[in-house]
Design an enzyme around this catalytic site. Structure first.
Site, short mmCIF file in Angstrom:
data_model
loop_
_atom_site.label_atom_id
_atom_site.label_comp_id
_atom_site.label_asym_id
_atom_site.label_seq_id
_atom_site.Cartn_x
_atom_site.Cartn_y
_atom_site.Cartn_z
N THR A 38 3.22 2.22 6.41
CA THR A 38 2.25 3.26 6.08
C THR A 38 0.83 2.73 5.98
OG1 THR A 38 4.01 4.28 4.80
CG2 THR A 38 1.80 5.18 4.51
N CYS A 39 0.67 1.57 5.42
CA CYS A 39 -0.69 1.08 5.19
C CYS A 39 -1.42 0.78 6.49
CB CYS A 39 -0.67 -0.15 4.29
SG CYS A 39 0.40 -1.48 4.90
N HIS A 40 -0.68 0.60 7.57
CA HIS A 40 -1.32 0.29 8.86
C HIS A 40 -1.03 1.35 9.90
CE1 HIS A 40 -2.50 -3.65 7.43
NE2 HIS A 40 -1.24 -3.93 7.08
N GLU B 17 0.83 -1.20 0.00
CA GLU B 17 0.00 0.00 0.00
C GLU B 17 0.86 1.25 0.00
OE1 GLU B 17 -3.82 1.84 0.01
OE2 GLU B 17 -3.20 -0.26 -0.25
#
Length: 996
Positions: A964-966, A693
């Site tokens: 970043t995605c989490h 992501e």
């Protein structure tokens, strides 16, 4: 009593028991009866009167073979109760007792009074008879009719030819009526606020409707909507109306001059009698073919047929203008007249006495105690519960009773009730209904009574006054829902409102629009609460349809408001559960049509009901299902035990190089199919095949920074370099292609839930949603130009003094906003046109080619119905995020793992370091953590940062890392605050470029 006309002396018995001797009837005669007459009526074959002591008498009228008419002797009507009013058809006498009972005397029989059975137990306030029909008005304002109906005079429709017993006129059931009047074969009713309704024979225009067509149901006489009517009298084929300002209007047959307009023609519409202006008329009475008028100064006038001397002018003739009626000289001095009565061919006037209560035709409603007083009595416990309950049921089971409550009596404003003004004092209603909360049993009884009465509401009410009850019930519901949120009343009332005609619903919208800000807000919140109570418990939302439609009407009305008079959009919105949203979006995708699918209601078609979070969830759900729909077709694979079926993962891949990010992206977007754009986006950089992501977010972040900052002919910036807009220059095919790809890119970002750097004015998002930009939008883009145009609009002197024409200069190009009229000057009359043309040119005409390509690209990715969920301000917020940074909310929502906790020394040091960062560094940290430099539209509280301990050898040498995605931060346990500050600020610097 004075009498004149046909048989003016005959039939009356004196106090001593003798009858008046035969004398020549010559002009006005004085009859010294020895008693006072309170009420009198004459039909074709009967005359009846009521003495001031309540005794009633009947005098039969016989017509001989040669046509001559003669009166018989006066006969006493035996009855235990006293009478107060009488009315006669041609053959039947109706007598009204003081307690409101109606008795009937058939002159063809024995003459004994008998109760009208269908009206037994009903309190009647007035009776009126025509030639062969009768009308009764009850104390509750209900109208009953019976008799002949050949010309529609009963108001029961065309199918009914006659009625032998009284039946309710259903179309009048909700109106607060105060008078009924019957003519030969026509009928009238008068409401408390002055509405006039007519029905029946209209051969001469006696209904006042402007034509000669009969009406079989009550019809509003619109001419009187604002005339403040207070009394109606009917003749054989003509009608007279008295207004509160003492003027008289007549209409119908004028063949005998009975209209008083100095002519013998019929009048199809009400016409003022000019000769009576200023006379201050107090009473008017219509005979068969003549009319009587009495003024406040006790002067009488008559006009019409005088063939039998009924005009009192000592001659048998017809007069088409009001002429004075002269009393005998010996009785003319200081005589005060009480009532006037017009018969078939005769007239009567009583002398004023203390026994006679009323000396005016003006109808007034005698309050039996206002509803406000009744509610106070019920809640104070001043009477037994049995009495209270009976009073509540009697009051709230009658919509007519409720409708006459809380009228705006100040300056008689309720008499101005119209399609634009309800005539109600809603503040008094709110105050009174709120007091019901003091006594729960009272409120619950009121709720039950109203619930039972709603089914009786007329689905086709006549006149706007009957609609006032809906506003009052809405105010009542506000209170009921506070006590009982699960009440069934809102649904039933909503159903009743939407069973009305579109015309009547428009009246309710007009009234609601005219209410105060607080009243409108209170009503919206009530309906919204009612809807919120239904939604969680219904698998089918169809039950909530009418609640939704009412809120939609209110929302549309609110959209016409401006400034501080406009309710916030949030007043209408609901936070919908995930269960409801999943169900609703599924239906919405199945239909993509307006409103319904089978018996289901689709809330996504009413986006004003959804708060922004619900809209965003619905949009994302729709996008996720669309992505799933565009997966590769299912494929079958052989397995040891048989065949299995699964979907082959299918994505839209963007394989890019960091060094040529914009060029590669535009090239790949130009080459891909529309179907590919609908798939899940996967980004690879420089041959790296990892699926993460982070790459997607990094792509949108850096890509838009480069596009917006690039020296491109596709975009131009405003003077402050803060906002971009499309260039007005003619674009080449390559530049049009760039606009198309730029639109696709913006659509991809929204479709894939990514916040982007898109510094465009609100006008861009308005145009995507089909909303016309305004002067405010131009002011946002160019404050100097916007303020200048506003100055032109506000200029108080002659705008031509400014020496302006419709020519403007845009991007160093002179443009004529009205090319068909070169050199057209800006004037006070056309300055709004000038400003509108200026705004339209900047946002539409000058950039039409560029924007249409951008728009086409945008909607190749996003489906237009899904984007339409948002308002322009919301769409901008979803796409570009917010500049409101609540860092405290981010800290409060943070969780910890792998050795860290809220009181850990490293964590405490981290937050100390974070607090010392400047605003730009904090935004850099947000980008480092989430991939977005702007806050989500719902605030930083929507981000749950997880801080984990990063276990490495020499921790001071390592940088913090993020997933970043989490929104995960891997933070080493640094040896000091200074080391942490140095490593963190280096890690979050934007110029470090893409992170792997």
């Amino acid at each position: 009593m004075f009498s004149w006309g046909e048989l003016c002396r005959r039939g009356f018995r004196l106090k001593d028991g003798t009858y008046i001797a035969e004398e020549k009837d010559d002009g006005v005669c004085f009859l010294d009866l020895g008693f006072h007459i309170a009420h009198l009526s004459e039909g074709l074959r009967v005359l009846s009167f009521v003495k001031s002591n309540g005794n009633a008498f009947i005098i039969h009228i016989i017509e001989n073979e040669d046509g001559a008419r003669a009166r018989g002797k006066q006969k006493f009507v035996e009855n235990k109760e006293k009478f107060r009013a009488v009315s006669c058809t041609d053959d039947v006498v109706l007598l009204l007792t003081g307690k409101g009972q109606v008795l009937c005397v058939d002159t063809g029989g024995r003459g004994n009074p008998r109760p009208v059975k269908c009206l037994s137990g009903v309190q009647v306030s007035q009776v009126s008879c025509g030639s062969q029909h009768s009308i009764a008005l009850t104390k509750d304002g209900q109208v009953f009719t019976w008799g002949q109906n050949a010309r529609g005079q009963l108001g029961q429709g065309q199918k009914v030819m006659s009625l032998t017993s009284p039946e309710l006129v259903p179309s009048l059931s909700d109106l607060p009526l105060v008078q009924v009047a019957a003519g030969g074969e026509h009928s009238f009713s008068l409401s408390l606020s002055g509405a006039v309704l007519s029905w029946g024979n209209n051969c001469s225009g006696q209904l006042g409707l402007g034509d000669t067509a009969d009406r079989h149901s009550p019809t509003v006489v619109h001419h009187f909507n604002l005339k403040k009517t207070c009394f109606i009298s009917c003749g054989l084929t003509h009608t007279a109306v008295l207004t509160k300002d003492r003027a008289v209007l007549t209409f119908g047959s004028g063949g005998h001059g009975q209209l008083g307009h100095n002519s013998f023609r019929d009048e199809l519409r009400p016409r003022l009698i000019a000769e009576l202006l200023g006379a201050k008329v107090s009473q008017v009475a219509c005979g068969r073919l003549h009319t009587l008028v009495l003024t406040e100064s006790h002067r009488m006038f008559s006009f019409g047929c005088g063939d039998h001397g009924q005009l009192g002018h000592r001659e048998e003739s017809q007069h088409a203008v009001p002429l004075p009626v002269f009393l005998p000289p010996e009785h003319s001095d200081d005589v005060k007249l009480g009532h006037i009565f017009a018969g078939v061919n005769c007239s009567f006037a009583t002398c004023l006495s203390e026994d006679i209560e009323t000396v005016s035709s003006i109808v007034t409603w005698k309050k039996q105690g206002s509803l406000e007083d009744l509610i106070h009595k019920w809640t104070s416990g001043s009477e037994s519960w049995k009495q209270t309950k009976q009073g509540i049921l009697r009051t709230f089971s009658s919509m007519s009773r409720l409708n006459r409550s809380f009228l705006e009596h100040r300056k008689d404003k309720h008499l101005q009730t119209s399609a634009n003004y309800c005539g109600l004092d809603l503040k008094a209603a709110k105050r009174s209904f709120a007091s019901l909360l003091k006594k729960v049993n009272v409120l619950e009884t009121v709720e039950a009574a109203v619930l039972g009465a709603l089914s009786s509401l007329n689905k086709a009410p006549v006149g706007v006054e009957s609609l006032r009850v809906y506003l009052l019930l809405t105010e009542l519901l506000v209170v009921i829902l506070k006590h009982n949120p699960e009440s069934e009343l809102p649904e039933d009332l909503a159903d009743a409102i939407h069973s009305l005609s579109s015309e009547n619903r428009q009246v309710l919208r007009n009234w609601w629009s005219s209410l105060s800000y607080c009243s409108r807000k209170r009503h919206v919140e009530m309906w919204r609460v009612a809807l919120s109570q239904i939604l969680p418990f219904n698998s089918s939302l169809w039950d909530a349809k009418n609640l939704v439609l009412i809120l939609e009407d209110m929302y549309n009305v609110n959209a016409t408001k401006t400034g501080g008079d406009k309710l916030p959009e949030s007043t209408f919105s609901l936070k919908l559960s995930d269960t409801i949203l999943n169900h609703d979006v599924s239906l919405w995708r199945s239909t993509k049509t307006r409103y319904v699918f089978g018996d289901q209601l689709v809330l996504c078609n009413y986006n004003f009901l959804m708060d922004l979070e619900s809209k965003k969830k619905a949009f994302d759900l729709d996008c996720d299902w669309t992505k799933n729909d565009h997966q590769a077709p299912q494929q079958q694979f052989h397995f040891i035990l048989g065949w299995i079926t699964r979907s082959q993962p299918d994505f839209f891949y963007l394989k890019l190089k960091r060094a040529s990010l914009v060029e590669d992206t535009f090239r790949e977007l130009a080459a891909c199919s529309d179907r590919a754009l609908k798939k899940t986006l996967i980004v690879h950089f420089d041959g790296d095949s990892k699926i993460t992501e982070v790459y997607k977010r990094d792509l949108f972040h850096h890509l838009f920074l480069e596009i917006i900052s690039a020296d491109s002919e596709m975009l131009v910036f405003n003077d402050s370099q803060t906002l971009a807009w499309f260039s007005s220059k003619v674009l080449s095919e390559q530049q049009k292609g760039q606009c198309l790809q730029f639109g696709k890119l913006c659509g991809l970002a929204l479709y894939n839930q990514s916040i982007i750097h898109l510094p465009f004015p609100l006008a861009l998002f308005k145009k995507l949603l089909g909303v016309e930009p305004s002067l405010d939008d131009l002011t946002e883009l160019s404050p100097i130009v916007g303020r200048s145009l506003q100055y032109v609009l506000d200029y108080e002197a002659d705008v031509q003094d400014l020496d302006m024409d419709f020519t403007i200069n845009l991007d160093k190009t002179e443009v004529d906003l009205d090319p068909e009229n070169p050199g057209k000057q800006v004037t006070n009359d056309n300055r709004q046109d000038y400003v509108d043309a200026y705004v339209h040119y900047v946002f539409t005409t000058s950039v039409q080619s560029a924007f249409e390509e951008f728009r086409r690209g945008f909607f190749q990715v996003c489906e237009q119905p899904a984007v339409q969920l948002f308002r322009p301000e919301e769409l901008r917020g979803i796409m570009v995020g917010s500049e409101k940074y609540d860092w405290a909310a981010l800290k409060q929502n943070t969780i910890y793992d792998l050795g860290y906790h809220n009181g850990h020394p490293t964590i405490m040091t981290f937050w100390e370091v974070f607090e010392e960062l400047n605003d730009e560094q904090k935004k850099d940290f947000l980008w480092f953590l989430t991939g977005y430099r702007r806050a989500p539209i719902f605030g930083l509280g929507q981000i749950q940062m997880e801080v984990r301990e990063k276990s490495v050898g020499s921790t001071d040498e390592h940088f913090p890392e993020s997933l970043t995605c989490h929104s995960i931060l891997d933070l080493p346990s640094y040896s000091s605050k200074d080391v942490m500050m140095k490593r963190l600020t280096e890690a979050i610097r934007p110029e470090t470029g893409f992170r792997n």
